[in-house]
Motif scaffolding. Structure first.
Motif, mmCIF file in Angstrom:
data_model
loop_
_atom_site.group_PDB
_atom_site.id
_atom_site.type_symbol
_atom_site.label_atom_id
_atom_site.label_comp_id
_atom_site.label_asym_id
_atom_site.label_seq_id
_atom_site.Cartn_x
_atom_site.Cartn_y
_atom_site.Cartn_z
ATOM 1 N N THR A 183 -47.110 24.723 -6.688
ATOM 2 C CA THR A 183 -48.497 24.787 -7.158
ATOM 3 C C THR A 183 -48.734 26.019 -8.030
ATOM 4 N N THR A 184 -47.643 26.742 -8.293
ATOM 5 C CA THR A 184 -47.757 27.879 -9.214
ATOM 6 C C THR A 184 -46.663 27.753 -10.280
ATOM 7 N N ILE A 185 -46.887 28.429 -11.380
ATOM 8 C CA ILE A 185 -45.921 28.363 -12.477
ATOM 9 C C ILE A 185 -44.830 29.407 -12.244
ATOM 10 N N PRO A 186 -43.569 29.000 -12.251
ATOM 11 C CA PRO A 186 -42.497 29.972 -12.025
ATOM 12 C C PRO A 186 -42.554 31.096 -13.061
ATOM 13 N N SER A 187 -42.221 32.310 -12.610
ATOM 14 C CA SER A 187 -42.427 33.474 -13.482
ATOM 15 C C SER A 187 -41.530 33.456 -14.723
ATOM 16 N N TRP A 188 -40.444 32.690 -14.698
ATOM 17 C CA TRP A 188 -39.568 32.649 -15.871
ATOM 18 C C TRP A 188 -40.131 31.796 -17.008
ATOM 19 N N LEU A 189 -41.199 31.092 -16.750
ATOM 20 C CA LEU A 189 -41.818 30.311 -17.829
ATOM 21 C C LEU A 189 -42.836 31.171 -18.575
ATOM 22 N N LYS A 190 -42.781 31.113 -19.894
ATOM 23 C CA LYS A 190 -43.655 31.984 -20.685
ATOM 24 C C LYS A 190 -44.781 31.200 -21.345
ATOM 25 N N TRP A 191 -45.970 31.792 -21.303
ATOM 26 C CA TRP A 191 -47.161 31.163 -21.870
ATOM 27 C C TRP A 191 -46.959 30.704 -23.315
ATOM 28 N N GLU A 192 -46.339 31.567 -24.138
ATOM 29 C CA GLU A 192 -46.192 31.263 -25.566
ATOM 30 C C GLU A 192 -45.415 29.964 -25.757
ATOM 31 N N ASN A 193 -44.353 29.846 -24.982
ATOM 32 C CA ASN A 193 -43.503 28.674 -25.069
ATOM 33 C C ASN A 193 -44.263 27.413 -24.624
ATOM 34 N N PHE A 194 -45.018 27.572 -23.555
ATOM 35 C CA PHE A 194 -45.821 26.464 -23.033
ATOM 36 C C PHE A 194 -46.872 26.034 -24.065
ATOM 37 N N ALA A 195 -47.583 27.026 -24.609
ATOM 38 C CA ALA A 195 -48.674 26.727 -25.546
ATOM 39 C C ALA A 195 -48.138 26.003 -26.785
ATOM 40 N N GLU A 247 -55.521 29.670 -21.388
ATOM 41 C CA GLU A 247 -54.742 30.846 -21.000
ATOM 42 C C GLU A 247 -55.255 31.427 -19.672
ATOM 43 N N GLN A 248 -56.565 31.332 -19.456
ATOM 44 C CA GLN A 248 -57.119 31.775 -18.163
ATOM 45 C C GLN A 248 -56.600 30.896 -17.022
ATOM 46 N N VAL A 249 -56.528 29.603 -17.274
ATOM 47 C CA VAL A 249 -55.993 28.695 -16.248
ATOM 48 C C VAL A 249 -54.541 29.060 -15.962
ATOM 49 N N TRP A 250 -53.789 29.295 -17.022
ATOM 50 C CA TRP A 250 -52.384 29.696 -16.878
ATOM 51 C C TRP A 250 -52.288 30.940 -15.980
ATOM 52 N N ALA A 251 -53.146 31.918 -16.260
ATOM 53 C CA ALA A 251 -53.106 33.172 -15.491
ATOM 54 C C ALA A 251 -53.367 32.907 -14.007
ATOM 55 N N GLU A 252 -54.276 31.973 -13.725
ATOM 56 C CA GLU A 252 -54.554 31.665 -12.313
ATOM 57 C C GLU A 252 -53.383 30.967 -11.638
ATOM 58 N N LEU A 253 -52.593 30.278 -12.443
ATOM 59 C CA LEU A 253 -51.482 29.511 -11.884
ATOM 60 C C LEU A 253 -50.183 30.300 -11.838
ATOM 61 N N ALA A 254 -50.154 31.436 -12.541
ATOM 62 C CA ALA A 254 -48.900 32.173 -12.663
ATOM 63 C C ALA A 254 -48.464 32.671 -11.289
ATOM 64 N N ASP A 255 -47.178 32.545 -11.035
ATOM 65 C CA ASP A 255 -46.608 33.004 -9.775
ATOM 66 C C ASP A 255 -46.576 34.524 -9.798
#
Ligand SMILES: NC(=O)c1ccc[n+]([C@@H]2O[C@H](COP(=O)([O-])OP(=O)(O)OC[C@H]3O[C@@H](n4cnc5c(N)ncnc54)[C@H](O)[C@@H]3O)[C@@H](O)[C@H]2O)c1
Ligand SMILES: [Zn+2]
Length: 383
Positions: free
Chosen positions: A323-335, A372-380
């Motif tokens: 239920t969280t995004i693994p820390s090795w995944l980067k926002w830029e790549n996702f976006a 990006e705010q949603v991403w931050a809430e989900l980040a591990d």
């Protein structure tokens, strides 16, 4: 199916769900007039793990057998030529069915072959994964992958018959159960709240959901084993989600009017996460994170209440899903990947968001800062 006993029937769609179709297969074949048997495409693992069942019930109905190596790469377009070649060697006639015995991979591949070989031969589907029973074998879509693009080439071609039997799920490993549960949970969100409540009460009462670790709740593997064993509970759960998906598909069979889009709940994020992770994340895992993202986004846009997130996270975690995004995944790549989602319009993505159980809203043009705010809430944040 005249006189044939089955647990649940969804007549309009030819989808039948029961414990075990094995003992009835020969009679079904006879009733349909498929006297020469069928050409069976069988997942390699299923062929090994369900050997006894296959020898007993399937062998007498085999005109030809094609073993499909386990894994997504079997859906590569380039394998088609060899498969058509096999079908012509077998002198398949137009009335002889192609039968898929496997998960979504074998189902999609067989569906496409059946739709196209001689402009269409009968198709029968016997799904063997939870994902295929609850999702992939419903709705008439099939497809193959073309040069790295998933399901790029395909057709709408509903099977003449879908025979879902939970007995075949017996050999399915727990990780595959988790992936299938992600789609089950997705569809439960699209059902009336009553269905969700029923299943979560079962999880609480029988499987110890909600208990703290000191009370020694069942391990994930034990939960899966228990659910596999509680056949009437499992059938009831599946009946609910199958029925719901069929209802949605029936309103929009060709995915044109927008009704069917609600089945993509959580999937805009999921597809981008899968790509950004270079497919390290399994589809079901990505869907789990995507579902939570959808709920959080719905809250931010003041469409949903927080009770839903709590219930969803508890359920996903209980079934072994992230239920969280693994820390090795980067926002830029996702976006970057989000923008290439096939549902995107003019550089913005279309989101299906849950308002409450059984109701979704379609939202376009979500500002990237909000995402990006949603991403931050989900980040591990654990490491
Ligand atoms: N057509 C659609 O509407 C639709 C919808 C969703 C997904 N899909 C497609 O479905 C595929 C994913 O489906 P899947 O998750 O079933 O994958 P899959 O078919 O690859 O099966 C997953 C794994 O389980 C193994 N397996 C299958 N049945 C088993 C059994 N009974 N016992 C033990 N092992 C078993 C397989 O060998 C494989 O390793 C993807 O290609 C996806 O694109 C299609
Ligand atoms: Zn999915």
């Amino acid at each position: 199916m005249g006189g044939m006993e089955s647990y649940f029937e969804f007549r309009t769609s030819n989808y039948y769900l029961t414990e075990d179709w094995g003992p009835q297969l020969a009679a079904i074949w006879k009733e349909r007039g498929w006297l020469s048997g069928g050409v069976w495409l069988i997942d390699e693992r299923v062929h090994t793990l369900q050997r006894a069942w296959i020898e007993r019930y399937v062998e007498p109905l085999i005109l030809g057998k094609i073993i499909i190596p386990s894994g997504e790469s079997s859906k590569e377009f380039s394998h088609l030529e060899g498969l058509y070649e096999r079908l012509s060697e077998l002198r398949l006639e137009r009335a002889t069915p192609l039968v898929a015995l496997g998960g979504g991979v074998v189902g999609d591949l067989t569906g496409f072959l059946a739709a196209t070989y001689m402009r269409g031969v009968p198709l029968v589907s016997l799904p063997t994964t939870l994902l295929a029973v609850a999702d992939a074998s419903i709705g008439g879509k099939n497809g193959v992958d073309f040069r790295g693009a998933k399901n790029m080439i395909g057709a709408f071609y509903p099977p003449q018959l879908t025979l879902a039997g939970i007995q075949l799920l017996e050999s399915l490993p727990p990780e595959e159960w988790a992936c299938g549960m992600a789609e089950v949970i997705k569809t439960l969100l699209l059902c009336p709240e009553e269905r969700w409540r029923q299943f979560s009460e079962y999880c609480r009462r029988q499987l110890g959901m909600g208990l703290v670790a000191q009370e020694e709740p069942l391990s994930f593997k034990e939960r899966v084993a228990r659910l596999k064993g509680d056949r009437s509970e499992l059938l009831e759960l599946l009946e609910g989600v199958v029925q719901r998906k069929l209802e949605i598909v029936a309103q929009d069979p060709r995915d044109l009017s927008g009704v069917r889009a609600q089945l993509n709940l959580g999937h805009t994020w999921a597809h981008a996460l899968e790509k950004a992770s270079n497919y390290q994340l399994r589809h079901g895992q990505a869907v789990a994170i995507g579902l939570r993202a959808a709920v959080i986004l719905a809250q931010k846009l003041e469409l949903a209440q927080t009770a839903m997130e709590t219930a969803l996270v508890e359920m996903l975690e209980f079934w072994g899903l992230p239920t969280t995004i693994p820390s090795w995944l980067k926002w830029e790549n996702f976006a970057r990947n989000l923008r290439y989602d096939k549902k995107c319009k003019g550089g913005e993505s279309l989101f299906i968001l849950p308002v409450t159980w059984g109701r979704t809203a379609k939202v376009e043009l979500v500002p990237v800062e909000v995402l990006e705010q949603v991403w931050a809430e989900l980040a591990d944040t654990e490491d």
